[in-house]
Design a protein around this motif. Structure first.
Motif, PDB file in Angstrom:
ATOM      1  N   GLY A 257       0.813  -1.204   0.000  1.00  0.00           N
ATOM      2  CA  GLY A 257       0.000   0.000   0.000  1.00  0.00           C
ATOM      3  C   GLY A 257       0.850   1.260   0.000  1.00  0.00           C
ATOM      4  O   GLY A 257       2.086   1.195   0.047  1.00  0.00           O
TER       5      GLY A 257
ATOM      6  N   GLU B  28       0.410   1.881   8.360  1.00  0.00           N
ATOM      7  CA  GLU B  28      -0.421   2.277   9.492  1.00  0.00           C
ATOM      8  C   GLU B  28       0.025   1.459  10.705  1.00  0.00           C
ATOM      9  O   GLU B  28      -0.101   0.240  10.711  1.00  0.00           O
TER      10      GLU B  28
ATOM     11  N   THR C  28      -2.102  -4.039   1.191  1.00  0.00           N
ATOM     12  CA  THR C  28      -3.544  -3.922   1.000  1.00  0.00           C
ATOM     13  C   THR C  28      -3.979  -4.891  -0.088  1.00  0.00           C
ATOM     14  O   THR C  28      -3.168  -5.690  -0.576  1.00  0.00           O
TER      15      THR C  28
ATOM     16  N   ASN D 196      -6.832   5.146   4.268  1.00  0.00           N
ATOM     17  CA  ASN D 196      -5.926   4.516   3.304  1.00  0.00           C
ATOM     18  C   ASN D 196      -6.335   3.113   2.876  1.00  0.00           C
ATOM     19  O   ASN D 196      -6.002   2.697   1.764  1.00  0.00           O
ATOM     20  N   TYR D 197      -7.030   2.376   3.738  1.00  0.00           N
ATOM     21  CA  TYR D 197      -7.205   0.951   3.487  1.00  0.00           C
ATOM     22  C   TYR D 197      -8.593   0.442   3.865  1.00  0.00           C
ATOM     23  O   TYR D 197      -9.223   0.946   4.802  1.00  0.00           O
TER      24      TYR D 197
END
Length: 231
Positions: free
Chosen positions: A106, A110, A142, A157-158
């Motif tokens: 990704g 995180e 991801t 973000n995901y």
């Protein structure tokens, strides 16, 4: 008795806080590590419940980890049969791959405690149990959403969780972590990874102490609701 098999990709990422609700639901828990030579021949369809845990490797790192194609192929048979399966972090990515989706690095990492955004479908699902609760994140990979899957939670973000019917649940974050002493092993080898995400082992350790117990309590409530709703 019902059987539950926990697949560990590294020794320090076990079922953690999810063990209690799994045992409360009447499952006899067994475990196998992917490093065990017996893993090549283990039947991933037979257990009444399969739980795939996390790990630092990527689903696409097949040259470094030659057991990955075997695991994905076996898991694909189980997902196709809609046998009860829970995937966490790498385990969630394995479920996505087994369902035919692409898994890839990704844009950001995180790491640390933060809440997830629960979708409309997620509010009708077990993920509602962690709504507003900061849970542990430790990921940088991801996946594309598998065909037929429903997004239950996300961050900016995901995708953080998806389901395929009532029996397949994939969770990118770690609502099982909050009281497991093996978190120290994550910190010992994760300083550089944490730095890429803008945090430190000291900050993570402090947050684990204060935010970990309520996170794992919410995670157990999530697991209890999911287990109770299995078809």
């Amino acid at each position: 008795m019902k059987s539950a098999l926990i697949v560990r990709h590294v020794p320090y990422e076990g079922v953690a806080g999810f063990r209690l609700p799994i045992e409360e639901a009447g499952y006899v828990v067994d475990r196998i590590d992917v490093a065990d030579p017996a893993f090549q021949s283990v039947d991933l369809i037979a257990p009444d419940l399969l739980v795939m845990m996390g790990g630092p490797m990527g689903v696409y790192e097949t040259e470094a980890h030659p057991w990955i194609p075997c695991e994905v192929a076996k898991l694909a048979q189980r997902v196709a049969a809609r046998r009860p399966t829970l995937g966490v972090c790498l385990g969630a990515q394995m479920v996505a791959a087994a369902a035919g989706a692409r898994v890839y690095p990704g844009p950001v990492k995180e790491v640390g405690f933060a809440p997830v955004e629960i979708t409309e479908a997620g509010h009708r699902s077990p993920l509602a149990r962690i709504d507003g609760v900061p849970v542990l994140h430790w990921h940088g990979d991801t996946f594309d959403l598998p065909e037929g899957a429903t997004v239950l939670a996300r961050t900016a973000n995901y995708t953080q969780a998806f389901s395929i019917g009532p029996n397949i649940l994939a969770i990118q974050c770690h609502p099982e972590m909050g009281e497991d002493e093996r978190f120290e092993a994550w910190l010992a080898g994760g300083e550089a990874y944490a730095a890429e995400a803008g945090t430190t082992p000291e900050r993570l350790r402090a947050d684990y102490t204060t935010l970990g117990p309520p996170a794992v309590s919410a995670g157990r409530a999530l697991a209890r609701r999911w287990l109770a709703g299995l078809a």
